[in-house]
Design an enzyme around this catalytic site. Structure first.
Site, PDB file in Angstrom:
ATOM      1  CE1 TYR A  67      -3.442   2.988   0.422  1.00  0.00           C
ATOM      2  CE2 TYR A  67      -2.304   3.476   2.545  1.00  0.00           C
ATOM      3  CZ  TYR A  67      -2.941   3.241   1.636  1.00  0.00           C
ATOM      4  OH  TYR A  67      -4.164   4.459   2.164  1.00  0.00           O
ATOM      5  CE  LYS A 120      -2.286   5.860  -1.189  1.00  0.00           C
ATOM      6  NZ  LYS A 120      -4.270   7.105  -1.548  1.00  0.00           N
ATOM      7  CG  ASN A 153      -3.594   6.298  12.283  1.00  0.00           C
ATOM      8  OD1 ASN A 153      -4.054   5.822  11.642  1.00  0.00           O
ATOM      9  ND2 ASN A 153      -2.905   6.929  12.574  1.00  0.00           N
TER      10      ASN A 153
END
Length: 419
Positions: free
Chosen positions: A118, A122, A147
């Site tokens: 992931y 990105k 987050n």
């Protein structure tokens, strides 16, 4: 300004589109930006729609991406592949409008993020956008999100805060393996404000030292300055206190611009409608009724009381606070110019009619006393704590002056009159 939002149906996209529409419809007037149209592109949109939107857009927010695919190979397809398609479409129309990319702190590939597909997808998307900026001269804004939390975040997916809020609000169990784990958290409304500011070129730039964003006006990355650090244990403790409000009536400390306020707003967005309303206990006797509404740790409490008319007395509660007595009596001059010694009472936002060291009744929810300055003889209900003695004015009673033995006690000041 015509704005294209890809990934419009996701957590960030939904919140951003809602606020952009509020601006467009004149409901959010505190943003110095004009929004003419909001183009929403999502997984069920067509290539023809994307082509049309890219031709017309004045600004693009690329929020589309994949973070939990069944096949790890879909990371590259969803995060790098679509980004490439979007930029190629803009290039084909010669549209060099500003483009924002939502990336992740995992793109640093540092520590526990190293080697994760992931984060690698990105990171590849970031480099694609930087290359596009060099080739076309377009303004590119790359944000690495920590987050995220806030309303409409999907629980039991990839957000611990969303899962905790949803489960606690709905009476379901949660699991915390290590309460000491600390998270860096970004509230969705703060992110939306930052993205809307970028429409006017007021974004915040930074560089990264490890996973930490460091402000740098010339930095090639962008970030939201307002983030919070909290452990899983602290988050769960706050949520449990929010959930216990119907039983305890106690609202925990919630600073005006702090994490607790944002978490409380998030928690309320998951609370079922039937749990947002709860019964209160009314205490009744021959004198009337008394109902507690809410308590706070440092700002007193809110309550409602009503005296029976047939008792001949009506009591109107005016303020809750603390009576501060002078350390010693001071001489002061009264209205007739005579020197007096002793103590007096003053209320907030009224002229000090006695010496500076006179006791004062302080209250967050203040109302002035009835059409006169406070004086000796005001009825006091001493110390609102349950174990304390309560003093209630009844017909025929004579009130007494406030004496020096009432020293820093919580009081409720009442103005009383006979019917």
């Amino acid at each position: 300004m015509k704005i294209l939002v890809t990934g419009a149906g996701g957590f960030v996209g939904r919140n951003l589109c809602a606020q952009l529409k509020n601006i467009k419809d004149g409901k959010a007037r505190n943003y110095p930006v004009a929004v003419e149209e909001v183009f929403e592109y999502d997984i069920d949109s067509t290539p023809e729609e994307l082509d049309s939107y890219c031709r017309q857009a004045d600004f693009v927010f690329n929020l589309a991406g994949v973070n939990r695919p069944e096949n790890p190979d879909d990371f590259a397809k969803g995060n790098f592949g679509f980004a490439s398609t979007l930029l190629d479409t803009l290039r084909r129309h010669g549209n060099t409008c500003p483009v924002m990319l939502s990336s992740s702190i995992q793109a640093t590939l540092i520590g526990r993020y190293a080697g994760h597909p992931y984060g690698e997808s990105k990171r590849a998307g970031e480099e694609l956008f930087f290359d596009y900026a060099r080739q076309t001269g377009a303004r590119v804004l790359v944000y690495r999100f920590p987050n995220l939390f806030g309303k409409w975040c999907r629980p039991n997916y990839n957000s611990a805060v969303a899962t905790f809020c949803n489960n606690i609000a709905n009476g379901m169990p949660i699991q915390v393996n290590d309460p000491s784990v600390e998270l860096e958290l970004l509230y969705i409304d703060d992110l939306v404000d930052e993205m809307i500011a970028s429409l006017q070129g007021n974004e915040h730039h930074c560089e990264f030292e490890g996973v930490q964003a460091v402000e740098n006006p010339d930095g090639r990355y962008c970030y939201v300055p307002t983030t919070f650090h909290a452990t899983l244990g602290q988050i769960v403790d706050l949520l449990n206190r929010f959930a216990s409000l119907p039983q305890t009536l106690m609202i925990p400390e919630i600073p005006a611009d702090g994490f607790a306020k944002r978490l409380f707003s998030t928690y309320l967005s998951y609370l079922p409608a039937d749990k947002a309303v709860f019964d209160l206990k009314m205490n009744c006797d021959q004198r009337g009724s008394f109902t507690e509404l809410v308590h706070t740790p440092s700002c007193g409490q809110c309550e409602y009381s009503q005296a029976r008319r047939d008792q001949g007395t009506a009591l109107a509660q005016l303020q809750v606070g603390t009576l501060h007595r002078s350390e010693r009596a001071r001489t002061h001059t009264d209205a007739q110019g005579r020197n007096r010694r002793g103590q007096g009472i003053r209320s907030l936002r009224r002229p000090h009619t006695v010496g500076d060291n006179a006791p004062g009744i302080h209250s967050q929810h203040h109302q002035p006393l009835r059409h006169r300055r406070p004086r000796y003889g005001d009825v006091l209900q001493r110390d609102i704590r349950p174990a304390a003695t309560r003093h209630i004015l009844r017909p025929g009673m004579t009130t007494t002056a406030i004496n020096s033995d009432i020293d820093r006690q919580n009081v409720v000041a009442h103005d009383a009159y006979c019917q």
